[in-house]
Each structure stands twice: as structure tokens, then as C-alpha cells.
Design an enzyme around this catalytic site. Structure first.
Site, short mmCIF file in Angstrom:
data_model
loop_
_atom_site.label_atom_id
_atom_site.label_comp_id
_atom_site.label_asym_id
_atom_site.label_seq_id
_atom_site.Cartn_x
_atom_site.Cartn_y
_atom_site.Cartn_z
N GLY A 304 94.86 -77.12 70.91
CA GLY A 304 94.31 -77.65 72.15
C GLY A 304 94.63 -79.14 72.27
N SER A 305 93.71 -79.85 72.85
CA SER A 305 93.97 -81.27 73.13
C SER A 305 94.05 -82.15 71.89
CB SER A 305 92.87 -81.81 74.05
OG SER A 305 92.83 -81.05 75.23
N THR A 306 93.67 -81.60 70.74
CA THR A 306 93.73 -82.45 69.55
C THR A 306 95.16 -82.82 69.20
OG1 THR A 306 93.78 -80.54 68.08
CG2 THR A 306 91.62 -81.47 68.56
N VAL A 307 96.14 -82.11 69.79
CA VAL A 307 97.54 -82.39 69.47
C VAL A 307 98.06 -83.60 70.27
CG1 VAL A 307 98.80 -81.03 71.22
CG2 VAL A 307 99.66 -81.12 68.86
N LYS A 308 97.23 -84.08 71.19
CA LYS A 308 97.76 -85.05 72.16
C LYS A 308 98.20 -86.37 71.53
CE LYS A 308 95.61 -83.01 76.22
NZ LYS A 308 94.39 -82.93 77.05
#
Lengths: 597, 386
Positions: A304-308
């Protein structure tokens, strides 16, 4: 008289001849003895030893496990096992022995017979382990009527904290038929117990003890002659783990509580239990992690957004954006698919993109990497992104010292080369990673771009003879830099600031960590997954603390913890906060103690 | 007449000292071979051997009482007594371990006439030889041949009786005694050559028979005798008891190496050779005292023989010399055969190692033989100054 003289002379000659004859005969004896005893002596010595010496090996206690503060995690306790040693002389007595034994222990004669017949000649075969004291006493009393039967001491693993961390400690068991060649080639006996999984298996060579031996001399009837020569065994080497018992307890307790109280979690599915990994970002030591093998193997989840952070850093590193790049966050359509952030965020720069978690900013980086002409084929851009992700440990092994580490699931097959998938990749909805990889990723950011090899064993120490105290250091794991990411320090600082903003007012984790006594840098994530035709969310939180001098980097992931869109505090954040509180409380207490001393 | 020396002054203390040393070796070896015996206990065989030695020394001194020269008159009755006893054994003897060797004489005592026969035969042959030589002051080839045949007949009677018991070892001792006594008696070299040729051709003939006509061969040599030969020639390939015994004995002696494993620490001989304290006692010595120990023991025997030769030489009475010659034959053959069989030089026969092996009858015979020698020595010394 002359005749008499002649007679005497003859007698003299003949007696001297007899003496010479005797001398020759005795010389032959001496010569032959020289050949037998001096020339062939060595050979006869080895032959005799083969003839008369039997070695009975005891069992060897395995090495202990300690936590990072040398608290015992796993030790040994001795139990009694009744064994049967097959011998040709006893082949026709198996039935009687089994019957007799069945009357002494809680076991059927048929079962006993089956175990006896499994044995290898002259090797003790375990018939029943963990004898009760009563069984032990009864068998010991009747040993003289039970030829071939013996009672041996076996060492069982004793788990001081019950099942704490047991998924990684692994199990011990008998050598199986499939891998018997492997162990036999390494000098094992077939009745030895070996590490079957986890650290027990990974560090088998170290943990294995030296079995005690008694060399007995036997005569022709296999009766023991003289005193047995005892060669004492030695416990295997001890492992000092990187984990902290208190933190680990906090992790397991928090997760258990979440499983109990969160109606969305299926207790029977360990792959959808909450995950948490805590590492020391400066060294790569694993401080604690969810007691669940899916933390590092088999399981893989959308980040999810943790890869951003990785996406932003890829964009900065490739030069497609700068720290000043600002875009307007609004829904966009790529390849017939419409993407949006969780709400329209307006104008965002890299820091705000992380603070508010902008999908559009990420997609923008993706499309810029792909180049305006090649939107129809996003493969090149995906490769560039994955190369950057891999620098943080996403999609590559973390180097953890556990068997069978998963490298996640990378969807680079042809079917995923469409631009829509590129967009999904940028915000964590395509490739899947293990919780352990996420922890290494965030630790690498916290450690200013140095990716450390993760490890669980920091020291190997000699097993002490008296079973007390810590043995001599045999080996020490030095922190190992696997790689330095290609991004500049300036870019990393920018992303770190973005993560600090996440817990600041307005950030996506402010409600959770706004009032936390230690400044936490973090990134939230919500990954959409379809389960049974419904949209579910994995909730995630990765981060590190304290933000200015990271001691702990963590990844928290709760699969299927939300149904549809929900703005309540995510399970992942709840868990992370609980565990971090416990960790920092403990630190404070330890510091207090240190000062007191 | 010169001053009569007392019996104690005329004893050969050198010889007695050697016997004392041998008795110590014997008791050490027997203790070592049997101290782990659980049936009889640690000291059973040691104690009994000590008692036998005591009895043996008494018998030795009893042999000194009558002047050996008087034995000339007793030679025929003793010989006949021996033969009668052997016949009695043949008819009524106690059977033990597949052989009939013992004669029960009441009171729980058993007599082994074949042992006594050795002494009687030595006396008989010595007497016969001096008698014949006195008749024939200038012997020819023909007269020597005749003498040999007659002496052979005297020996053959007890030989065949003992062989039938069956006791091949002891019967061969009689042949050895005859051979040595004929040699000492100075019969013609041509006769000796003839005997050697006869013996050699007998062996070669048997070997030929083995290969050419096995049926006939097996009528001459019994199967169990052949097994001894097989076991001797190739102990590794021969599964029988003889091959096994030789192999275990070789391993025990060989593993003693130079210095041995130490007193009462050997396990090979004790653990793997049945009844090791009797015929295979040498294996215990070889294992525990090594090459040094076995050499010392053989040297001890050699000194004993040297002493006997000296006695035979210093004796100016041919009867005495012949008796000593017979005793030398008795000892040398038994030593060579017994040690030889434990190290694969000779086939296995049931013969004790003189003065060392456990067992009363054989020890008693050997002590009596020594008594005879001492008797000869004692009386010849004094006669020199007559």
C-alpha cells in the site's frame, strides 16, 4: 677303557648337538614371535580393538538460546527413554521382550514390537520417550530380564517462555529417511535428534552437542569385561539472539489481543494474523517480530502507501522530480482506469505527498519514468522502480538467518506490463512483500540509506559445563551493510522529513502518534484486496523512532483488518503504538536502572 | 671315601631357582587369565595351581629319596604298570571332553596314566639303551637299526594306547622322547638319516594321498585331525574351532606388541579363547607382557635346558645321561609344540606349556622329571670323587 672314552666323547658330541638343536628351535620361536608381535603387532592391535570394543553413545544436550540480554529462552531438561538395541542373539526373543516391556510401560506390545523391529543392529532404538518416574522405576527394576533393553537419558528442549518466538526457534526431531544421507555423511547417528525448522535447523551445526561415549570392552559372548571408558559429552554451542524478551512479549501479547478483539481477523488463518517486525536500523538486529512464519516466508502482502518513500526517492534519484516539484492531486485516468488519492489533496510536493499520502503524486512519478511516448508499455518504468525498491530490500532477500526466506511476489510478468499496473506499482498495489522486507525497507531509510543485513543470532557462545553462566564467545555477527542506496543524502533527508510530517498535525498518523512521548517518523498504508468478492483493506504502518536518532524501525501490517473505506484508527497503527509504548517504557526503565547503578 | 655331603648340599639350587621363577610366571599368568571368572571366583585357579606346585615340589623331593641307579631294577615293572594303567583307562576310564584319559582311583582323585607313562618310558628306554649298548660294545649299522626298531616297539605300545584315547599331543611327546634319547645314545647317523627320510616320505606320501585319493586319505587321517591342519594352514579361511583359536591367539599375542598391555589388563586372550588358562596360557603372557615378556620366558626355558645339558654332560653314568636326555626331549618338545601352536608354527594339539599351564597332572609329571634330573645330578657329583 678306550671304548668307554669313545662312548663318552660321542655322548659329549650328541648332547652338544641336542643343545644346538634346542637353540635352533627356540630361535625359531623367538623369530616368529618377533614377526607376530613386532612386525604385525600394530595390525593385531587394531584387529583386537575391532573385536572387543563397542562404543555406546549417549545423547548430547543441544546448545541454549538466550535473548539479547542473556536471558535464557530455551534450555534442556533431561527425560528418560527406554531403548532397545537389536542384536542377532536376541532376534528370536523380540516377542517375549515386547510382552514383558508392555507390562511395565504404558504401551501396547504390538506397538513396542513395531518399534523394536524398526531398529538397526547394535544401535539403540527409542521405544518410548518421556517415561514417567513410575515407568522408569519399573523398567529399571526388571532390566536383567529384558535383554537389549536399556534406559537412556534424553535431552528435551525446555522453553522458558512457553511458545514465545517458537515459530522462529524452530523444532527438533528425529532424522527422517529422506535426509538421512545428509546427516550420516556429517557423522550423525540415525537416532540423534536434529533441528527440523527455524533457528534449530539453521544453526544445527552449532547447536549439536558432542555426545558422551562409553567405550566398553566385551568378550566373545558380548559380556562386558573391565571398566567402561567414559568420554564425557559436551553441550552444543549457545545462541545469543538479537531479540529482546520484553519487546517480544509485548509484540505477541498485543497481536494476540488484536486477534481476540478484532472481529475481522480469522484466528484460524495465521497468514491473516497481524504482523509486526522491529529491527535496530543501525545494525540490522531483529529486536522482535510476530511469532508467525508468514512474517518472513510464504506470505507476501501489498505494501500500500508505505511504499511511497521508495517511489518518491526513485523519482528524485532518476531526476524526474525535484524537491520543489508540485503537482495537483486530483483523479486521473490511465489506460481506462481512474485513480485517486483517498481524497482530493490539492497541491502536493514530495513532503506533502508523503504526509497526506498522495497516490496521484506517485502515479505522476511513474508516468514520468515511463516517458510520455511509451505509456502503452510501462515495462521499462516498472523495472526502474523495482531496481530502486530492491535497494531497500523490497522484493529481494533481507539476508535473515532463517531457512526458506521469501523474496515476496514480484508481478513483472507480461500481463502486468500495462500502464495501469505501473500506476498501481507506484502506490503499493502490485508487488507484494513480506513484513520482514518492509521492516528492512524502513530501517534502510532510517539508517540514512545503508541497508543492513537482518539477523537473529548475534553471538555464538560455548556451552558451559556447569550449565550456569555464559560461555566463551565463539563467533559474533558483525553488522553487515548489504548495500548503500543510490539516492543522495539530501533526498533521503527529504523523505525522512516527509515521514516525520506523517505524525505531525494533519498527517495521516497524527491521531495515533501526535501525543506520543517520542517523535515517531512513519508512513501509513492501506492496501485494497478483494476477499470473497468484497473489498477489504490491509492496514499498515512502517516507521522508526526516535525520529532524530532511530533506535527502532518497525513494520506493522494487519491483513484484512478493515472492510471498505474507514477512517477510524487502523489496526496496524493501534498495534504499533501499543508495542512502541511498551518498548520505550522499558527503555526508560532500563535507563533508570542504569543510572541508579 | 670322601666326606659324604648332605642331600641339601648336593642339590642343584640353580635349577630349583629356575623352577621357582617359572612357578611365579605360571601363577601370574593363571591369575590374569582367570581373575574375572564369575563362576569360580577370582582366586580359585590361582590357589589351586599354588597347591599343585606345592604338591609338585613334594613329589620332586620324593624323587630324590632313592638313588636313580636303583631305577634300573624297577624299569620293567614300572613300564608294565604304566601299560596296565593305560589298558585300564582304555577299558574303564573316565570320559571328559570327548577323550578317555582319566582313571578314578577313589576318594575323588583322578589319575592320568599317560602323564606317568612319560616318566616310566624315559626310565625304561634309558635302561634298555644301556643294556643293549653293553651287549654290543662295537655297534654296527645293522645292530643300531635293530636297536632302533626294538626301542621303537617299546615306545609304540604306550604310543598307540594314548593315541586311541585320543590324545595326539601326549602320544607325540613319547615319539619326541624316543627320538632325542636315540640321538643322545649315539646311534649311527645313517640310522638317524634313515628315520628322517622315513618321516619325510611319510608326510610327502600323505600329502600326495590327500590330492590323489582323498577317500583313502580320510581313512588314515580323521576329519577332526584334518580340521586342525586346515585351521593351522589358513586360520582366516577356516571356520572351525581350531582356526578360530589360532586366530584369537595370534591376535592376543600380536596385540601385546613390544611391551604388552600390562598385568591383568589383557582382554583378547581372556575374553576370546576358551579355557585360556590351560593350553593357551602363552597367549595371555604374549598379550600382557609383549615381546619382551615372551622372550624372557623362552630364555628361561633355554637356561633350564642349558642346565639340563650341563647335568647330562657332567654325569659319568650313561644311564643318568640318557634319563636327562629323555627329560630334555620331554620339555623341549612340549615347549616348542605349545608355543608353536599359539603362533601358527605348529598345528593345534592339546598340550600344556610345561610349568606354566594350569593343571595338576602335567605339572606333577614335569616336577617328577625334574626330580629325576636332580637325583642324577646329586648322585653323579658325589661319584666323581669316589
Amino acid at each position: 677303557m678306550e671304548n668307554n672314552d669313545q662312548q663318552e666323547r660321542k655322548l659329549f658330541v650328541r648332547l652338544n648337538l641336542l643343545f644346538l638343536f634346542t637353540f635352533i628351535l627356540f630361535s625359531i620361536l623367538i623369530f616368529r614371535l618377533g614377526v607376530v608381535q613386532i612386525v604385525n603387532g600394530e595390525e593385531y592391535i587394531t584387529q583386537t580393538q575391532r573385536n572387543t570394543q563397542r562404543t555406546i553413545e549417549g545423547t548430547a544436550p543441544r546448545g541454549y538460546f538466550y535473548d539479547r540480554n542473556y536471558r535464557e529462552l530455551v534450555t534442556n531438561e533431561h527425560t528418560y527413554t527406554v531403548t532397545f538395541t537389536r542384536q542377532r542373539e536376541l532376534d528370536d526373543q523380540h516377542d517375549q521382550i515386547a510382552q514383558k516391556l508392555a507390562s511395565l510401560i504404558e504401551m501396547d506390545a504390538d506397538q513396542i514390537l513395531a518399534e523394536m523391529d524398526k531398529g538397526i543392529y547394535l544401535t539403540p532404538q527409542r521405544i518410548k520417550t518421556n517415561l514417567t518416574p513410575e515407568e522408569m522405576a519399573r523398567v529399571a527394576e526388571h532390566l536383567d530380564q529384558l535383554p537389549g533393553v536399556d534406559i537412556i537419558v534424553d535431552w528435551n528442549r525446555k522453553y522458558i517462555y512457553d511458545d514465545l518466538f517458537d515459530s522462529f526457534l524452530g523444532s527438533v526431531g528425529p532424522i527422517t529417511a529422506e535426509n538421512s544421507d545428509y546427516y550420516l555423511a556429517r557423522g550423525y547417528r540415525l537416532n540423534e535428534l536434529v533441528g527440523r525448522s527455524g533457528l534449530e535447523s539453521q544453526y544445527e551445526e552449532q547447536l549439536r552437542g558432542v555426545p558422551s561415549e562409553s567405550v566398553i570392552t566385551v568378550d566373545r559372548g558380548q559380556r562386558i569385561v573391565g571398566q567402561p571408558e567414559e568420554i564425557p559429552g559436551r553441550r552444543g554451542n549457545d545462541l545469543v539472539l538479537t531479540i529482546d524478551v520484553e519487546l517480544q512479549q509485548a509484540i505477541e501479547k498485543t497481536i494476540e489481543q488484536e486477534i481476540r478483539t478484532n472481529p475481522n481477523i480469522d484466528p484460524k488463518r495465521p497468514d491473516s494474523h497481524p504482523f509486526f517486525v522491529a529491527v535496530n536500523p543501525k545494525t540490522g538486529e531483529v529486536l522482535g517480530m510476530s511469532n508467525n512464519v508468514f512474517t518472513y516466508r510464504v506470505g507476501a502482502y501489498y505494501p500500500g502507501s508505505t511504499v511511497k518513500m521508495a517511489t518518491v526517492l526513485a523519482g528524485l534519484d532518476e531526476g524526474v522530480i525535484s524537491r520543489y516539484t508540485t503537482i495537483l492531486d486530483r483523479p486521473i485516468t490511465i489506460g481506462g482506469q481512474t485513480f485517486r488519492s483517498w481524497k482530493a489533496l490539492g497541491s502536493v510536493d514530495p513532503v506533502r505527498a508523503l504526509k497526506y499520502s498522495s497516490n496521484i503524486f506517485m502515479i505522476n512519478i511513474g508516468t514520468k519514468l515511463a516517458g510520455s511516448y511509451s505509456l502503452s508499455d510501462s515495462r521499462k518504468a516498472q523495472t526502474i522502480l523495482r531496481n530502486h525498491y530492491a535497494q531497500f530490500g523490497l522484493g529481494v532477500p533481507t539476508g535473515i538467518d532463517l531457512p526458506g526466506e521469501s523474496r515476496g511476489r514480484i508481478h513483472d510478468e507480461a500481463a502486468y506490463h500495462y500502464p495501469g499496473y505501473l500506476a498501481q506499482l507506484t502506490f503499493g498495489q502490485l508487488d507484494e512483500y513480506t513484513p520482514l522486507q518492509l521492516a528492512q525497507y524502513v530501517a534502510t531509510i532510517a539508517n540514512d540509506g545503508y541497508r543492513m543485513k537482518l539477523y537473529l543470532v548475534k553471538e555464538i557462545r560455548q556451552g558451559t559445563a556447569d550449565e550456569e553462566g555464559i560461555g566463551k564467545l565463539v563467533w559474533q555477527q558483525e553488522p553487515t551493510v548489504l548495500n548503500r542506496v543510490s539516492m543522495s543524502e539530501e533526498h533521503l533527508r527529504l523523505v525522512q522529513r516527509g515521514m516525520e510530517e506523517v505524525t505531525s498535525p494533519g498527517g495521516t498518523a497524527h491521531s495515533t502518534f501526535g501525543s506520543f512521548p517520542v517523535k515517531v517518523a512513519a508512513k501509513t498504508g492501506t492496501a485494497q484486496v478483494i476477499k470473497n468478492g468484497e473489498i477489504w483493506n490491509h492496514t499498515l504502518l512502517v516507521g522508526y523512532a526516535p525520529a532524530d536518532d532511530p533506535q527502532i524501525a518497525f513494520a506493522s501490517l494487519v491483513p484484512f483488518s478493515q472492510r471498505g473505506q474507514s477512517q477510524t484508527q487502523s489496526a496496524a497503527q493501534r498495534i504499533a503504538k501499543e508495542i512502541l509504548s511498551a518498548y520505550f517504557n522499558q527503555q526508560e526503565k532500563n535507563d533508570g536502572l542504569d543510572h541508579a547503578e | 671315601m670322601a666326606k659324604e655331603k648332605s642331600i641339601w648340599q648336593r642339590l642343584d639350587y640353580g635349577l630349583l631357582f629356575i623352577l621357582l621363577l617359572l612357578s611365579i610366571c605360571s601363577m601370574a599368568a593363571i591369575y590374569s587369565a582367570t581373575h574375572t571368572n564369575t563362576v569360580y571366583g577370582q582366586y580359585y585357579f590361582l590357589t589351586r595351581q599354588a597347591i599343585w606346585y606345592a604338591i609338585g615340589f613334594v613329589a620332586l623331593f620324593m624323587m630324590l629319596v632313592i638313588d636313580y641307579r636303583q631305577l634300573k631294577h624297577l624299569s620293567i615293572p614300572l613300564y608294565l604298570l604304566g601299560i596296565i594303567m593305560l589298558v585300564l583307562v582304555f577299558l574303564f576310564g573316565e570320559e571328559s571332553k570327548g577323550a578317555q584319559r582319566w582313571l578314578s582311583i577313589g576318594g575323588g582323585f583322578n589319575l592320568q596314566p599317560s602323564e606317568l607313562m612319560k616318566i616310566f618310558l624315559i626310565i625304561a628306554l634309558a635302561h634298555f639303551l644301556i643294556y643293549e649298548q653293553a651287549k654290543q660294545p662295537a655297534p654296527s649299522f645293522k645292530s643300531d637299526l635293530l636297536l632302533t626298531i626294538k626301542a621303537g616297539l617299546i615306545t609304540f605300545l604306550p604310543f598307540i594306547l594314548i593315541l586311541r584315547q585320543p590324545d595326539l599331543g601326549t602320544s607325540l611327546v613319547l615319539i619326541a622322547v624316543l627320538g632325542i634319547m636315540l640321538l643322545v645314545a649315539g646311534i649311527s647317523w645313517r640310522v638317524i638319516l634313515l628315520l628322517v627320510l622315513l618321516f619325510t616320505s611319510l608326510i610327502i606320501g600323505l600329502i600326495f594321498l590327500y590330492f590323489i585319493n582323498f577317500d583313502l586319505f580320510s581313512k588314515v587321517i580323521a576329519a577332526h585331525q584334518l580340521e586342525r591342519i586346515y585351521g593351522w594352514l589358513d586360520p582366516y579361511a577356516s571356520p572351525g574351532e581350531y582356526g578360530y583359536q589360532l586366530l584369537q591367539a595370534l591376535m592376543a599375542i600380536g596385540s601385546g606388541h613390544l611391551t604388552g598391555k600390562g598385568f591383568a589388563t589383557g582382554v583378547q586372550a581372556r575374553g576370546y579363547i576358551p579355557e585360556v588358562h590351560t593350553d593357551f596360557i602363552f597367549a595371555v603372557i604374549g598379550e600382557e607382557f609383549g615381546f619382551i615378556g615372551t622372550s624372557i620366558l623362552i630364555a628361561l626355558y633355554f637356561i633350564l635346558i642349558y642346565r639340563l645339558i650341563q647335568i647330562a654332560l657332567s654325569c659319568n653314568d650313561t644311564f643318568g645321561s640318557y634319563i636327562v636326555g629323555g627329560v630334555i626331549g620331554l620339555i623341549v618338545f612340549q615347549v616348542f609344540q605349545n608355543i608353536g601352536m599359539t603362533i601358527g608354527l605348529m598345528p593345534i594339539t592339546g598340550l600344556a606349556l610345561p610349568f606354566i599351564s594350569y593343571g595338576g597332572s602335567a605339572l606333577l609329571t614335569n616336577m617328577m622329571a625334574m626330580g629325576l634330573v636332580l637325583n642324577v645330578h646329586m648322585r653323579s657329583k658325589s661319584s666323581m670323587f669316589d
